[in-house]
Design an enzyme around this catalytic site. Structure first.
Site, PDB file in Angstrom:
ATOM      1  N   ARG A  51       7.062  -8.826  15.753  1.00 37.37           N
ATOM      2  CA  ARG A  51       7.549  -7.488  15.396  1.00 37.37           C
ATOM      3  C   ARG A  51       6.516  -6.436  15.782  1.00 37.37           C
ATOM      4  O   ARG A  51       5.312  -6.661  15.620  1.00 37.37           O
ATOM      5  CB  ARG A  51       7.827  -7.426  13.897  1.00 37.37           C
ATOM      6  CG  ARG A  51       8.316  -6.083  13.409  1.00 37.37           C
ATOM      7  CD  ARG A  51       8.691  -6.149  11.928  1.00 37.37           C
ATOM      8  NE  ARG A  51       9.126  -4.851  11.475  1.00 37.37           N
ATOM      9  CZ  ARG A  51       8.292  -3.901  11.057  1.00 37.37           C
ATOM     10  NH1 ARG A  51       7.006  -4.118  11.023  1.00 37.37           N
ATOM     11  NH2 ARG A  51       8.768  -2.740  10.660  1.00 37.37           N
TER      12      ARG A  51
ATOM     13  N   HIS B 281       4.813   0.218  -0.084  1.00 34.37           N
ATOM     14  CA  HIS B 281       5.522  -0.634   0.879  1.00 34.37           C
ATOM     15  C   HIS B 281       4.614  -1.728   1.433  1.00 34.37           C
ATOM     16  O   HIS B 281       3.399  -1.685   1.261  1.00 34.37           O
ATOM     17  CB  HIS B 281       6.123   0.233   1.999  1.00 34.37           C
ATOM     18  CG  HIS B 281       5.128   1.091   2.719  1.00 34.37           C
ATOM     19  ND1 HIS B 281       4.577   2.234   2.179  1.00 34.37           N
ATOM     20  CD2 HIS B 281       4.563   0.973   3.945  1.00 34.37           C
ATOM     21  CE1 HIS B 281       3.742   2.787   3.035  1.00 34.37           C
ATOM     22  NE2 HIS B 281       3.703   2.028   4.116  1.00 34.37           N
TER      23      HIS B 281
ATOM     24  N   ASP C 144       0.873   5.139   1.935  1.00 30.96           N
ATOM     25  CA  ASP C 144       0.188   5.868   3.007  1.00 30.96           C
ATOM     26  C   ASP C 144      -0.499   7.076   2.359  1.00 30.96           C
ATOM     27  O   ASP C 144       0.015   7.641   1.396  1.00 30.96           O
ATOM     28  CB  ASP C 144       1.192   6.302   4.086  1.00 30.96           C
ATOM     29  CG  ASP C 144       1.795   5.094   4.808  1.00 30.96           C
ATOM     30  OD1 ASP C 144       1.237   3.987   4.690  1.00 30.96           O
ATOM     31  OD2 ASP C 144       2.826   5.265   5.483  1.00 30.96           O
TER      32      ASP C 144
ATOM     33  N   HIS D 172       0.849  -1.201   0.000  1.00 29.59           N
ATOM     34  CA  HIS D 172       0.000   0.000   0.000  1.00 29.59           C
ATOM     35  C   HIS D 172       0.880   1.244   0.000  1.00 29.59           C
ATOM     36  O   HIS D 172       2.090   1.155   0.235  1.00 29.59           O
ATOM     37  CB  HIS D 172      -0.906   0.017   1.252  1.00 29.59           C
ATOM     38  CG  HIS D 172      -0.135   0.179   2.529  1.00 29.59           C
ATOM     39  ND1 HIS D 172       0.564  -0.857   3.130  1.00 29.59           N
ATOM     40  CD2 HIS D 172       0.104   1.272   3.310  1.00 29.59           C
ATOM     41  CE1 HIS D 172       1.167  -0.422   4.212  1.00 29.59           C
ATOM     42  NE2 HIS D 172       0.917   0.881   4.346  1.00 29.59           N
TER      43      HIS D 172
HETATM   44  O1  LIG Z   1       5.020  -1.812  10.426  1.00 26.98           O
HETATM   45  C1  LIG Z   1       5.647  -1.164   9.587  1.00 26.98           C
HETATM   46  O2  LIG Z   1       6.869  -1.142   9.523  1.00 26.98           O
HETATM   47  C2  LIG Z   1       4.904  -0.344   8.555  1.00 26.98           C
HETATM   48  C3  LIG Z   1       3.509   0.020   8.948  1.00 26.98           C
HETATM   49  C4  LIG Z   1       2.788   0.704   7.863  1.00 26.98           C
HETATM   50  O3  LIG Z   1       3.185   0.720   6.732  1.00 26.98           O
HETATM   51  C5  LIG Z   1       1.532   1.403   8.162  1.00 26.98           C
HETATM   52  O4  LIG Z   1       1.079   1.352   9.310  1.00 26.98           O
HETATM   53  O5  LIG Z   1       0.984   2.040   7.235  1.00 26.98           O
HETATM   54 FE   LIG Z   2       2.165   2.163   5.561  1.00 30.36          FE
END
Ligand SMILES: O=C(O)CCC(=O)C(=O)O
Ligand SMILES: [Fe+2]
Length: 179
Positions: A120, A110, A53, A51
């Protein structure tokens, strides 16, 4: 996070030659905790699907030393962004900054993979303009200096309008506003 976001944002507005744009100075932010439990079969699961952001910027802290975050690098495919230290932050450009900068700051595609043995955690601070703000692609004097006039690549739209488009069309939302 908020103070850091504001400082970073002022510098970006200065770079975009829009330091006094009040519409873009009133920021709203949201902090999100992401948790990715370990997965016995990581090749058959995804932590977070690919996706971009949506807002201006995301400031991300990867709280454990477990990798998983990847971004799509042109010509290289999915590339890992491993946590390099406890104090490192990742800054992601979001769709609205992409539009506001007339494409100069590319939005980042990403995803997050899961690990077979490690849990994680990450902390994401998303920030962007008020929902009623109008996002108008900015053409800086730098662009026009090169001897040709740069045209807006996207039509202007409100944040609300973009969020609706993104909810419906996801990453294809840009194709509906491209000029
Ligand atoms: O957890 C991550 O490293 C990325 C999280 C992410 O891309 C998001 O919350 O939009
Ligand atoms: Fe994200």
């Amino acid at each position: 996070m908020k103070a850091l976001a504001c400082q970073l944002w002022l510098d970006i507005l200065k770079y975009l030659e829009a330091p006094h744009h009040h519409e873009y100075l009133a920021l709203i932010g949201a902090l999100q905790l992401n948790s990715y439990p370990c997965c016995p079969n990581p090749n058959h699961a995804i932590g977070l699907a690919p996706h971009t952001d949506s807002l201006f910027l995301t400031i991300l802290h990867q709280t454990s030393n477990t990798k998983g975050l990847q971004f799509l690098k042109k010509g290289h495919g999915w590339t890992s962004i491993s946590p390099i230290s406890e104090n490192a932050l990742v800054v992601n450009v979001g769709d609205l900054l992409h539009i506001l900068s007339n494409g100069e700051f590319p939005t980042v595609y990403h995803r997050v993979l899961v690990d077979q043995t490690k849990h994680r955690v990450s902390l994401a601070y998303f920030f962007g303009p008020q929902v009623d703000s109008l996002i108008v692609p900015l053409i800086s004097s730098k662009d026009n200096n090169i001897g040709h006039v740069v045209a807006p690549r996207y039509r202007s739209l409100t944040v609300k309008e973009y969020i609706k488009l993104k909810a419906k069309h996801l990453e294809k939302a840009f194709s509906f506003i491209r000029i």
